[in-house]
Enzyme design. Structure first.
Site, short mmCIF file in Angstrom:
data_model
loop_
_atom_site.label_atom_id
_atom_site.label_comp_id
_atom_site.label_asym_id
_atom_site.label_seq_id
_atom_site.Cartn_x
_atom_site.Cartn_y
_atom_site.Cartn_z
N GLU A 37 0.81 -1.34 -0.08
CA GLU A 37 -0.13 -0.08 -0.07
C GLU A 37 1.03 1.39 -0.19
OE1 GLU A 37 -3.26 0.28 -0.25
OE2 GLU A 37 -3.59 -1.82 -0.29
N THR A 88 -0.32 -5.20 4.75
CA THR A 88 0.31 -5.83 3.28
C THR A 88 1.80 -5.46 3.73
OG1 THR A 88 -1.57 -5.56 1.93
CG2 THR A 88 0.48 -4.94 1.07
N THR A 117 11.32 3.21 0.51
CA THR A 117 11.24 4.60 0.20
C THR A 117 12.06 5.37 1.21
OG1 THR A 117 9.60 6.13 0.52
CG2 THR A 117 9.17 4.38 1.86
N ASP A 118 12.26 6.63 0.58
CA ASP A 118 13.28 7.47 1.65
C ASP A 118 12.22 8.29 2.53
OD1 ASP A 118 11.20 9.17 0.05
OD2 ASP A 118 12.66 10.58 -0.74
N GLU A 119 10.97 7.99 2.62
CA GLU A 119 10.25 8.31 3.69
C GLU A 119 10.51 7.79 5.07
OE1 GLU A 119 6.03 9.00 3.07
OE2 GLU A 119 6.26 9.50 1.04
N TYR A 167 2.05 4.97 6.88
CA TYR A 167 2.73 4.27 5.71
C TYR A 167 4.35 4.45 5.62
CZ TYR A 167 5.45 4.21 0.99
OH TYR A 167 6.03 3.94 -0.06
N LYS A 173 6.58 0.95 6.24
CA LYS A 173 7.73 0.53 5.31
C LYS A 173 8.94 0.35 6.06
CE LYS A 173 7.93 0.43 1.27
NZ LYS A 173 7.75 -0.84 0.44
N LYS A 210 -2.06 10.36 -6.83
CA LYS A 210 -0.62 10.93 -6.21
C LYS A 210 -0.52 12.30 -7.18
CE LYS A 210 0.43 7.17 -4.35
NZ LYS A 210 1.14 5.93 -4.84
N LEU A 211 0.32 13.17 -6.62
CA LEU A 211 0.24 14.64 -7.15
C LEU A 211 0.41 14.76 -8.51
CD1 LEU A 211 0.47 17.81 -6.11
CD2 LEU A 211 2.90 17.33 -6.45
N PRO A 218 -6.00 20.80 -5.60
CA PRO A 218 -6.01 20.93 -4.27
C PRO A 218 -4.28 20.93 -3.60
CG PRO A 218 -6.34 18.74 -4.80
CD PRO A 218 -6.18 19.43 -5.97
P1 NAD Z 1 1.50 1.18 -6.26
O1 NAD Z 1 0.39 1.55 -5.47
O2 NAD Z 1 1.26 1.71 -7.74
O3 NAD Z 1 1.35 -0.21 -6.63
C1 NAD Z 1 1.35 -1.20 -5.42
C2 NAD Z 1 0.85 -2.53 -6.18
O4 NAD Z 1 1.02 -3.50 -5.38
C3 NAD Z 1 -0.25 -2.71 -6.83
O5 NAD Z 1 -0.28 -3.15 -8.15
C4 NAD Z 1 -1.18 -3.48 -5.90
O6 NAD Z 1 -2.21 -4.24 -6.69
C5 NAD Z 1 -0.05 -4.49 -5.46
N1 NAD Z 1 -0.51 -4.95 -3.89
C6 NAD Z 1 -0.83 -4.22 -3.00
N2 NAD Z 1 -1.29 -5.11 -1.90
C7 NAD Z 1 -0.87 -6.14 -2.21
C8 NAD Z 1 -0.82 -7.41 -1.75
N3 NAD Z 1 -1.49 -7.61 -0.02
N4 NAD Z 1 -0.40 -8.82 -2.43
C9 NAD Z 1 -0.15 -8.27 -3.53
N5 NAD Z 1 0.15 -7.20 -4.22
C10 NAD Z 1 -0.37 -6.28 -3.70
O7 NAD Z 1 2.78 1.47 -5.76
P2 NAD Z 1 4.16 2.02 -6.38
O8 NAD Z 1 4.01 3.51 -6.41
O9 NAD Z 1 4.57 1.40 -7.52
O10 NAD Z 1 5.22 1.66 -5.48
C11 NAD Z 1 5.73 0.33 -5.45
C12 NAD Z 1 6.88 0.20 -4.26
O11 NAD Z 1 7.90 1.14 -4.33
C13 NAD Z 1 6.12 0.23 -2.97
O12 NAD Z 1 6.71 -0.67 -2.04
C14 NAD Z 1 6.56 1.64 -2.46
O13 NAD Z 1 6.56 1.96 -1.00
C15 NAD Z 1 7.91 1.74 -3.16
N6 NAD Z 1 8.31 3.44 -3.50
C16 NAD Z 1 7.27 3.81 -4.03
C17 NAD Z 1 7.61 5.33 -4.64
C18 NAD Z 1 6.63 6.12 -5.22
O14 NAD Z 1 7.20 7.29 -5.58
N7 NAD Z 1 5.84 5.57 -5.95
C19 NAD Z 1 8.93 5.64 -3.95
C20 NAD Z 1 9.87 4.94 -3.33
C21 NAD Z 1 9.38 3.62 -3.12
O1 DAU Z 2 9.15 9.45 -1.20
C1 DAU Z 2 8.85 8.54 -1.72
C2 DAU Z 2 7.35 8.52 -1.53
O2 DAU Z 2 6.60 9.32 -2.37
C3 DAU Z 2 6.75 6.95 -1.92
O3 DAU Z 2 7.41 6.21 -0.87
C4 DAU Z 2 5.15 6.93 -1.86
O4 DAU Z 2 4.79 5.78 -2.03
C5 DAU Z 2 4.61 8.09 -2.84
O5 DAU Z 2 3.42 8.11 -2.71
C6 DAU Z 2 5.50 9.61 -2.52
O6 DAU Z 2 4.69 9.85 -1.28
P1 DAU Z 2 4.15 11.37 -1.18
O7 DAU Z 2 3.53 11.74 0.00
O8 DAU Z 2 5.74 12.58 -1.24
O9 DAU Z 2 3.50 11.72 -2.90
P2 DAU Z 2 2.29 12.43 -2.95
O10 DAU Z 2 2.05 12.39 -4.66
O11 DAU Z 2 1.04 11.76 -2.06
O12 DAU Z 2 2.40 14.08 -2.55
C7 DAU Z 2 3.56 14.70 -3.13
C8 DAU Z 2 3.44 16.01 -2.50
O13 DAU Z 2 2.32 16.87 -2.82
C9 DAU Z 2 3.53 16.04 -0.91
O14 DAU Z 2 4.23 17.03 -0.42
C10 DAU Z 2 1.75 16.18 -0.76
C11 DAU Z 2 1.55 17.30 -1.85
N1 DAU Z 2 0.26 16.91 -2.48
C12 DAU Z 2 -0.23 15.73 -2.68
C13 DAU Z 2 -1.59 15.52 -3.18
C14 DAU Z 2 -1.94 14.22 -3.51
C15 DAU Z 2 -0.55 18.18 -2.47
O15 DAU Z 2 -0.32 19.11 -2.06
N2 DAU Z 2 -2.07 17.75 -3.03
C16 DAU Z 2 -2.45 16.67 -3.41
O16 DAU Z 2 -3.80 16.49 -3.81
#
Ligand code: NAD
Ligand code: DAU
Length: 379
Positions: free
Chosen positions: A88, A104, A137-139, A186, A190, A225-226, A241
């Site tokens: 998630e 998860t 993630t870096d978070e 979240y 992680k 996501k943003l 927003p």
């Molecule tokens: P995403 O939410 O787009 O995709 C997650 C996928 O995992 C989906 O296909 C979902 O169906 C599957 N999934 C969720 N729960 C599951 C379960 N219980 N069993 C099997 N599959 C399941 O996520 P993303 O943005 O592609 O991120 C992928 C990975 O990278 C995550 O671990 C996230 O923490 C990490 N990550 C994301 C970012 C980012 O900016 N998006 C940055 C750094 C790390």
């Molecule tokens: O840093 C890596 C992480 O980046 C990943 O681990 C996460 O899975 C991924 O979702 C992302 O997290 P953020 O919270 O940084 O991403 P998000 O796109 O939700 O938001 C980016 C920035 O924009 C954050 O400061 C919140 C802001 N935001 C986001 C949304 C969705 C807004 O201002 N308005 C919005 O509607």
């Protein structure tokens, strides 16, 4: 067909996972790539339409929390590598529903780890040639001060190690040596999963690698996501927003560059190591939003700045982390990875992709997704 390697990629139907699956399936026709995904709201097989018929690709709809099924898949496919992305991933959802994230991200990772351990230990060669690669993630490192101090200008020289950078620049960036300090449900989930992966290495010798990446952007990202949310809203002339004052800083990396890093680290990374992945590309949200507005307006042929009026400041995210900034010089220095795209190129490519793939966007923004957002903004 006899394959040279058999690799499970979890979460392969999601945003980053689909890019990793595509890269591995196309680049390594002699590897069997098994995409294990539960297909939650974030999983979408349309992300992989172009490769779904390849002979070295198998999709399995499964929950990683189902330990017996994970064990069965490991045995059935003689799996020797796992690239674990299933999670998630949306911070706002974790604030509303932390339990799903613990289930998860923590229990799911534990179930996979235990299946890998038991299966690999049962083989004559045991852990030889095996790898559990966990994508994080870096978070997990927490949040940095909002403003980078004067005179600290990345990218850093890759001649020094990241611990030397840490000593030189204090806590102004995230290094592999930065202490974990997650703030959101979240990032706490992680962080916990990262600890379990390292514990399995330290306790049982399970060969593992953890990487921590900054914010990804690019095609196929779910529009909660943003970046995809705002591109779509600009196109539809819906409000944008912006949380709080829009001053929070994120460090953005094009998703295909992350996928290339994952491929490189899977093949060349050192077991038990951690690598930070990021492109030294920090943006204040509001500045990034203005770049998106400008790009979308130009591509759609709207008068310059005509969508600026859509910017709507809303209540801030609870516990909103001020700034993320990754020092990825260890990966650059030791494995020779570097980002391939300048941000301007990446954002142009991304905007054009979402505008050209309206059908994809309409499919994922219908039904339940809309209801979820209505509920969320009511609160
Ligand atoms: P995403 O939410 O787009 O995709 C997650 C996928 O995992 C989906 O296909 C979902 O169906 C599957 N999934 C969720 N729960 C599951 C379960 N219980 N069993 C099997 N599959 C399941 O996520 P993303 O943005 O592609 O991120 C992928 C990975 O990278 C995550 O671990 C996230 O923490 C990490 N990550 C994301 C970012 C980012 O900016 N998006 C940055 C750094 C790390
Ligand atoms: O840093 C890596 C992480 O980046 C990943 O681990 C996460 O899975 C991924 O979702 C992302 O997290 P953020 O919270 O940084 O991403 P998000 O796109 O939700 O938001 C980016 C920035 O924009 C954050 O400061 C919140 C802001 N935001 C986001 C949304 C969705 C807004 O201002 N308005 C919005 O509607």
């Amino acid at each position: 067909m006899n394959f040279r390697r058999s690799i499970i990629i979890t979460g392969g139907a999601g945003f980053i996972g689909s890019h990793v699956v595509r890269l591995m399936v196309c680049k390594y026709p002699d590897y069997h790539i098994i995409n294990v995904d539960k297909l939650t709201y974030a999983g979408n097989l349309a992300n992989l339409k172009d490769i779904e018929d390849r002979p070295n690709y198998t999709f399995v709809k499964a929950d990683i929390c189902d330990f017996d099924l994970m064990m069965d898949l490991m045995k059935r496919h003689s799996v020797d590598g796992i690239i674990h992305l299933a999670a998630e991933s949306h911070v706002d959802r974790s604030i509303k529903d932390p339990f799903t994230f613990a289930r998860t991200n923590v229990m799911g990772t534990l179930s996979l780890l235990q299946a890998a351990k038991l299966y690999w230990e049962s083989l004559p060669e045991k852990y030889e040639g095996k790898l559990f690669y966990h994508i994080s993630t870096d978070e997990v490192y927490g949040a940095l001060e909002m403003n980078r101090p004067e005179g600290v200008e990345p990218p850093f020289s890759t001649a020094a190690s990241s611990s030397e950078h840490h000593l030189a620049y204090g806590d102004d960036f995230f290094y592999e040596t930065t202490k974990y300090n997650p703030h959101s449900p979240y990032s706490a989930s992680k962080a916990s999963s990262d600890h379990f992966v390292r514990a399995f290495h330290d306790t049982y010798g399970l060969p593992s690698i953890v990487t921590n990446c900054s914010n990804n952007y690019g095609p196929y990202q779910f529009p909660e996501k943003l970046i995809p949310l705002f591109i779509n809203n600009i196109r539809k002339r819906k409000p944008l927003p912006v949380y709080g004052k829009g001053e929070n800083v994120r460090d953005w990396l094009f998703v295909e560059d992350h996928a290339r890093a994952i491929d490189l680290i899977f093949h060349k990374g050192k077991v038990a190591e951690t690598y930070n992945i990021g492109g030294f590309n920090e943006w204040k949200n509001i500045d990034l939003i203005k770049v998106m507005i400008k790009t979308v307006d130009r591509v759609l042929g709207n008068p310059e700045g005509s969508s600026l009026d859509l910017i709507t400041y809303v209540t801030d995210r609870l516990g909103h982390d001020a700034r993320y900034a990754i020092d990825s010089s260890k990966l650059q220095k030791e494995l020779g990875w570097e980002p391939s795209l300048q941000f301007e190129e990446g954002i142009e490519k991304t905007v054009r992709w979402y505008l050209d793939n309206q059908e994809w966007m309409d499919n994922v923004t219908s039904g339940d997704y809309q209801k979820y957002y209505e509920e969320m903004y009511k609160a």
